[in-house]
Scaffold this motif. Structure first.
Motif, PDB file in Angstrom:
ATOM      1  N   GLY A  25       0.815  -1.214   0.000  1.00 55.03           N
ATOM      2  CA  GLY A  25       0.000   0.000   0.000  1.00 55.03           C
ATOM      3  C   GLY A  25       0.843   1.256   0.000  1.00 55.03           C
ATOM      4  O   GLY A  25       0.531   2.228  -0.702  1.00 55.03           O
ATOM      5  N   LEU A  31      -2.462  -0.147  -9.590  1.00 51.68           N
ATOM      6  CA  LEU A  31      -1.896  -1.441  -9.198  1.00 51.68           C
ATOM      7  C   LEU A  31      -2.335  -2.538 -10.166  1.00 51.68           C
ATOM      8  O   LEU A  31      -1.521  -3.368 -10.599  1.00 51.68           O
ATOM      9  CB  LEU A  31      -2.330  -1.775  -7.779  1.00 51.68           C
ATOM     10  N   MET A  32      -3.613  -2.538 -10.537  1.00 51.01           N
ATOM     11  CA  MET A  32      -4.098  -3.537 -11.493  1.00 51.01           C
ATOM     12  C   MET A  32      -3.459  -3.337 -12.866  1.00 51.01           C
ATOM     13  O   MET A  32      -3.055  -4.302 -13.525  1.00 51.01           O
ATOM     14  CB  MET A  32      -5.620  -3.464 -11.588  1.00 51.01           C
ATOM     15  N   SER A  62       2.156   1.861  -3.479  1.00 52.34           N
ATOM     16  CA  SER A  62       1.131   2.394  -4.384  1.00 52.34           C
ATOM     17  C   SER A  62       0.879   3.872  -4.133  1.00 52.34           C
ATOM     18  O   SER A  62       0.778   4.672  -5.074  1.00 52.34           O
ATOM     19  CB  SER A  62      -0.173   1.604  -4.214  1.00 52.34           C
ATOM     20  N   SER A 100      -5.677   1.799  -6.692  1.00 56.35           N
ATOM     21  CA  SER A 100      -6.140   0.456  -7.038  1.00 56.35           C
ATOM     22  C   SER A 100      -6.075   0.210  -8.542  1.00 56.35           C
ATOM     23  O   SER A 100      -5.606  -0.845  -8.990  1.00 56.35           O
ATOM     24  CB  SER A 100      -7.576   0.251  -6.535  1.00 56.35           C
ATOM     25  N   ALA A 111      -7.884   6.363  -3.500  1.00 59.95           N
ATOM     26  CA  ALA A 111      -8.042   4.909  -3.420  1.00 59.95           C
ATOM     27  C   ALA A 111      -8.301   4.307  -4.797  1.00 59.95           C
ATOM     28  O   ALA A 111      -7.755   3.254  -5.146  1.00 59.95           O
ATOM     29  CB  ALA A 111      -9.184   4.562  -2.461  1.00 59.95           C
TER      30      ALA A 111
END
Length: 374
Positions: free
Chosen positions: A71, A216-217, A74, A213, A209
């Protein structure tokens, strides 16, 4: 002594649950605040040193949970992506050619210093490349493990150079260059609950957020090196450059927690054997850091002569210190912040993407286990 040994074993591992990690982070944040006036990048260095002491004394023998580590990577990627400002880049468009030349020259100088470290100190290529890369110290440390490098040695080399740059820059600006100039507006202190850069805190946190996210994907699907950081950095940079979304950059307390987490994670990887190894490579790492810093200073002088930009601005724009420390110094000395932040952010992007490529070209694939004790 036996009590501490028991704490360093299974009993202590059972204690360090989420509440214990929250307490550790709170203590490290407070320690970073206390050292802010005297230590460069204190919110990363103080937790790093605290984690080092805890790990080498056996007080803590486990790293933070993977969720916290990934986290923090990221969120760091999102933060770096927001440094790319199109308005700032437009202001330096006329000086783009020499700035690009100097960025490439800096990369070559860093690679030369990395080669010397590999040849004469026994440091592996991936670790030497990330340790000597100029700028983006937090990014280099955070991505080290994913790139097959030893994050402990990378942190040592990066923060050795950062300490030299931060310690010497005020002396140079005050003793050699002209006096500070006016023109910088007053900085606005963020409150304790100010977590993102925009005024809409709930909306900014939701956006943060989503960006982290999605990044990251995307990083995982694109098979980027260090996808937890590179993916969010790409998504954040695209949104920032286009102006589609703003006000989601980690700020205030959240950014403090971010840097604290990264520093603590690296510090807990140390061992007594690691410290002995660092002691052996210190002289060469010091020479390499001074050489890279001097070469960047010479490049700054050349840019100043060609573009007629004040040397104070070109020096801060090209100095191989962490971007946060450099921006803080530029703000306090009323330097040309748009120029400095744009050049530093461009170099950060260049180095962040070129370092993994260089490591892959020279090694083909990571050749060591970064979790192994050197």
């Amino acid at each position: 002594m036996r009590f501490h040994q028991r704490l360093g074993g299974r009993a202590w591992r059972r204690v360090l649950g989420p509440p214990a990690w929250a307490a550790v982070l709170s203590v490290m944040v407070g320690a970073g605040e206390l050292g802010e006036s005297a230590i460069p990048s204190s919110h990363m260095l103080v937790p790093l040193l605290g984690g080092l002491v805890a790990a080498t004394t056996g007080l803590v023998r486990q790293r933070p949970p993977a969720l916290l580590s990934r986290g923090s990577q990221s969120l760091l990627g999102v933060l770096m992506g927001t440094y790319l400002s199109t308005s700032a880049l437009g202001g330096v468009a006329g000086s783009a050619a020499p700035l690009i030349v100097v960025t490439v020259a800096t990369l070559l100088i860093c690679q030369g210093a990395a080669w010397v470290m590999v040849r004469f100190s026994g440091v592996d290529r991936a670790t030497a490349t990330l340790g000597m890369i100029a700028g983006g110290s937090a990014a280099a440390v955070a991505s080290a493990e994913d790139l097959g490098a030893d994050s402990r040695v990378v942190a040592f080399m990066q923060y050795l150079r950062l300490g030299l740059v931060v310690a010497s820059t005020p002396l140079l600006l005050n003793w050699v260059l002209s006096r500070p100039r006016d023109g910088a507006g007053p900085s606005v202190a963020a409150g304790p609950w100010h977590l993102v850069s925009g005024h809409d805190q709930p909306g900014g946190l939701v956006t943060l957020a989503i960006v982290a996210s999605a990044g990251l994907m995307a990083g995982s699907r694109m098979r980027l090196p260090s996808p937890a950081m590179m993916g969010p950095m790409l998504v954040s940079a695209a949104l920032t450059a286009t102006g589609a979304v703003h006000g989601f950059a980690p700020s205030g307390t959240l950014r403090t927690l971010l840097f604290t987490m990264i520093g603590l994670d690296v510090g807990l990887r140390f061992s007594r054997q690691t410290l002995w190894r660092l002691r052996r490579i210190l002289p060469l790492a010091l020479v390499g850091s001074v050489t890279v810093s001097a070469a960047c200073g010479a490049s700054a002088w050349a840019i100043s002569a060609v573009t007629r930009i004040p040397f104070a601005d070109t020096y801060l724009a090209t100095t191989p210190g962490g971007i946060n420390a450099v921006v803080a110094t530029a703000t306090s000395t009323h330097a040309n912040l748009p120029l400095i932040s744009s050049v530093q952010s461009l170099r950060l992007f260049g180095m962040a993407f070129l370092a993994p490529l260089l490591i892959r070209l020279t090694l083909g694939r990571p050749s060591r286990d970064p979790s192994a004790t050197p």
